[in-house]
Design a protein around this motif. Structure first.
Motif, PDB file in Angstrom:
ATOM      1  N   LEU A  47      51.680  25.281  31.007  1.00 49.82           N
ATOM      2  CA  LEU A  47      51.140  26.595  31.345  1.00 49.82           C
ATOM      3  C   LEU A  47      51.487  26.913  32.791  1.00 49.82           C
ATOM      4  N   VAL A  48      52.434  27.795  32.955  1.00 52.13           N
ATOM      5  CA  VAL A  48      52.950  28.089  34.287  1.00 52.13           C
ATOM      6  C   VAL A  48      51.968  29.001  35.039  1.00 52.13           C
ATOM      7  N   PRO A  49      51.564  28.640  36.241  1.00 53.57           N
ATOM      8  CA  PRO A  49      50.658  29.498  37.016  1.00 53.57           C
ATOM      9  C   PRO A  49      51.258  30.890  37.219  1.00 53.57           C
ATOM     10  N   TRP A  50      50.414  31.903  37.028  1.00 52.06           N
ATOM     11  CA  TRP A  50      50.866  33.296  37.110  1.00 52.06           C
ATOM     12  C   TRP A  50      49.804  34.068  37.872  1.00 52.06           C
ATOM     13  N   GLU A  51      50.139  34.564  39.017  1.00 55.56           N
ATOM     14  CA  GLU A  51      49.147  35.210  39.874  1.00 55.56           C
ATOM     15  C   GLU A  51      48.538  36.456  39.240  1.00 55.56           C
ATOM     16  N   ALA A  52      49.234  37.074  38.312  1.00 54.44           N
ATOM     17  CA  ALA A  52      48.727  38.291  37.685  1.00 54.44           C
ATOM     18  C   ALA A  52      48.220  38.055  36.266  1.00 54.44           C
ATOM     19  N   ALA A  53      47.962  36.800  35.907  1.00 55.69           N
ATOM     20  CA  ALA A  53      47.557  36.490  34.536  1.00 55.69           C
ATOM     21  C   ALA A  53      46.288  37.217  34.111  1.00 55.69           C
ATOM     22  N   LEU A  54      45.387  37.456  35.064  1.00 62.18           N
ATOM     23  CA  LEU A  54      44.114  38.092  34.745  1.00 62.18           C
ATOM     24  C   LEU A  54      44.137  39.607  34.943  1.00 62.18           C
ATOM     25  N   GLU A  55      45.257  40.137  35.413  1.00 64.64           N
ATOM     26  CA  GLU A  55      45.346  41.576  35.664  1.00 64.64           C
ATOM     27  C   GLU A  55      45.597  42.357  34.379  1.00 64.64           C
ATOM     28  N   CYS A  56      45.071  43.567  34.329  1.00 65.39           N
ATOM     29  CA  CYS A  56      45.335  44.469  33.200  1.00 65.39           C
ATOM     30  C   CYS A  56      46.829  44.767  33.124  1.00 65.39           C
ATOM     31  N   CYS A  57      47.349  44.835  31.907  1.00 61.87           N
ATOM     32  CA  CYS A  57      48.778  45.115  31.731  1.00 61.87           C
ATOM     33  C   CYS A  57      49.083  46.604  31.837  1.00 61.87           C
ATOM     34  N   GLY A  58      48.036  47.441  31.763  1.00 62.66           N
ATOM     35  CA  GLY A  58      48.236  48.878  31.855  1.00 62.66           C
ATOM     36  C   GLY A  58      48.234  49.598  30.527  1.00 62.66           C
ATOM     37  N   PHE A  59      48.166  48.846  29.421  1.00 60.62           N
ATOM     38  CA  PHE A  59      48.212  49.506  28.109  1.00 60.62           C
ATOM     39  C   PHE A  59      46.955  50.341  27.887  1.00 60.62           C
ATOM     40  N   GLY A  60      45.828  49.693  27.773  1.00 60.41           N
ATOM     41  CA  GLY A  60      44.554  50.406  27.699  1.00 60.41           C
ATOM     42  C   GLY A  60      44.445  51.412  26.575  1.00 60.41           C
ATOM     43  N   GLY A  61      45.207  51.226  25.491  1.00 63.01           N
ATOM     44  CA  GLY A  61      45.091  52.148  24.364  1.00 63.01           C
ATOM     45  C   GLY A  61      45.491  53.562  24.756  1.00 63.01           C
ATOM     46  N   LEU A  62      44.530  54.477  24.698  1.00 59.27           N
ATOM     47  CA  LEU A  62      44.804  55.878  25.000  1.00 59.27           C
ATOM     48  C   LEU A  62      45.165  56.102  26.459  1.00 59.27           C
ATOM     49  N   PHE A  63      44.777  55.173  27.321  1.00 60.51           N
ATOM     50  CA  PHE A  63      45.120  55.283  28.742  1.00 60.51           C
ATOM     51  C   PHE A  63      46.628  55.374  28.928  1.00 60.51           C
ATOM     52  N   SER A  64      47.365  54.575  28.154  1.00 60.48           N
ATOM     53  CA  SER A  64      48.821  54.562  28.298  1.00 60.48           C
ATOM     54  C   SER A  64      49.457  55.864  27.814  1.00 60.48           C
ATOM     55  N   VAL A  65      48.736  56.598  26.969  1.00 62.70           N
ATOM     56  CA  VAL A  65      49.230  57.888  26.483  1.00 62.70           C
ATOM     57  C   VAL A  65      48.884  58.998  27.462  1.00 62.70           C
ATOM     58  N   LYS A  66      47.671  58.957  27.988  1.00 62.32           N
ATOM     59  CA  LYS A  66      47.213  60.007  28.898  1.00 62.32           C
ATOM     60  C   LYS A  66      47.822  59.879  30.299  1.00 62.32           C
ATOM     61  N   LEU A  67      48.020  58.649  30.739  1.00 59.18           N
ATOM     62  CA  LEU A  67      48.546  58.408  32.091  1.00 59.18           C
ATOM     63  C   LEU A  67      49.719  57.427  32.022  1.00 59.18           C
ATOM     64  N   PRO A  68      50.805  57.835  31.386  1.00 54.12           N
ATOM     65  CA  PRO A  68      51.918  56.892  31.159  1.00 54.12           C
ATOM     66  C   PRO A  68      52.538  56.371  32.446  1.00 54.12           C
ATOM     67  N   GLU A  69      52.607  57.198  33.484  1.00 58.41           N
ATOM     68  CA  GLU A  69      53.228  56.747  34.726  1.00 58.41           C
ATOM     69  C   GLU A  69      52.414  55.615  35.355  1.00 58.41           C
ATOM     70  N   VAL A  70      51.101  55.770  35.364  1.00 59.31           N
ATOM     71  CA  VAL A  70      50.240  54.723  35.919  1.00 59.31           C
ATOM     72  C   VAL A  70      50.311  53.473  35.047  1.00 59.31           C
TER      73      VAL A  70
END
Length: 249
Positions: free
Chosen positions: A162-185
């Motif tokens: 399991l390779v250490p990953w500093e962003a492993a706990l960060e949101c990927c940005g998908f968020g369901g409808l979030f990715s549709v409403k705010l695709p750039e973010v």
């Protein structure tokens, strides 16, 4: 022990291998698996959009489909969170339905969580030996359900690095409808996460939406990393056991 598999929309339409792997793995572990054919969407898109009446209609259907199941297992952290955390919230002011939602909530588990917490299994096999794996913690599994160590334990005990990953706990940005409403973010969040991804063979997660989102950006950026659902990786882990190897030698 009997389990009803709630396969989820994304697994059904985009990640069928996750559903197949979940069934194979659970049967391998001695569990009787059923697939109620009447199952549909859990209602999370409607719930997230604020259409709670429509979400209640879908939830009511799901409550009926899985009412008699001993356990309900999903290869998805987000859909598990919908059933376990948000179904009771939908029916907070409806005592009869709230009771049913609470009952379903108590017997609903994400796949890795079920294997470790209910079956008491922490080692599936050694089928991941030599593989460098990065694990993405989907927001629903991590923050709503508190699932963090279970998938990591199963992967590490199968021989994965399991390779250490500093962003492993960060949101990927998908968020369901979030990715549709705010695709750039949404895309910026995915790119930020992937910019910190170490050199690995496989990126995996228990959340299909996250994997679809990240795999799209990985393809766009032409990164050399395989993206696999957690269920598929865990089934791969079970393919090589110490007992089989010792006998073969």
């Amino acid at each position: 022990m009997r389990v009803a598999l709630f396969v989820t929309c994304l697994a059904d339409q985009f990640l069928a291998e996750a559903g197949v792997a979940a069934v194979k793995l659970l049967r391998h572990l001695g569990v009787e698996v059923e697939f109620p054919p009447a199952q549909t969407c859990c209602g999370q898109p409607a719930y997230n959009a604020g259409y709670w009446n429509e979400a209640r209609q879908m939830a009511a259907h799901t409550l009926g489909v899985f009412e008699d199941a001993e356990y309900v297992v999903l290869p998805s952290g987000s859909c598990t969170a919908m059933v376990r955390s948000f179904y009771p919230e939908l029916y907070r002011d409806m005592p009869r339905k709230f009771s049913k939602a609470e009952a379903l909530s108590r017997k609903t588990y994400e796949l890795a969580e079920f294997i470790v917490k209910v079956l008491g299994v922490s080692t599936l096999g050694l089928g991941l030996e030599g593989q460098r794996i990065a694990y993405h913690h989907g927001c629903h599994a991590l923050r709503e359900l508190g699932i963090k160590d279970e998938p990591l334990t199963l992967l590490a005990n199968a021989g994965a690095s399991l390779v250490p990953w500093e962003a492993a706990l960060e949101c990927c940005g998908f968020g369901g409808l979030f990715s549709v409403k705010l695709p750039e973010v949404s895309l910026s969040m995915a790119d930020r996460k992937l910019s910190t991804l170490p050199e690995v063979d496989v990126l995996t997660s228990a959340d299909g939406g996250c994997l679809l989102h990240l795999s799209g950006r990985i393809a766009h950026r032409r990164l050399n990393v395989a993206v696999k659902p957690l269920a598929s990786v865990l089934w791969e882990a079970a393919q090589k056991t110490p007992e089989v190897d010792a006998h073969a030698g």
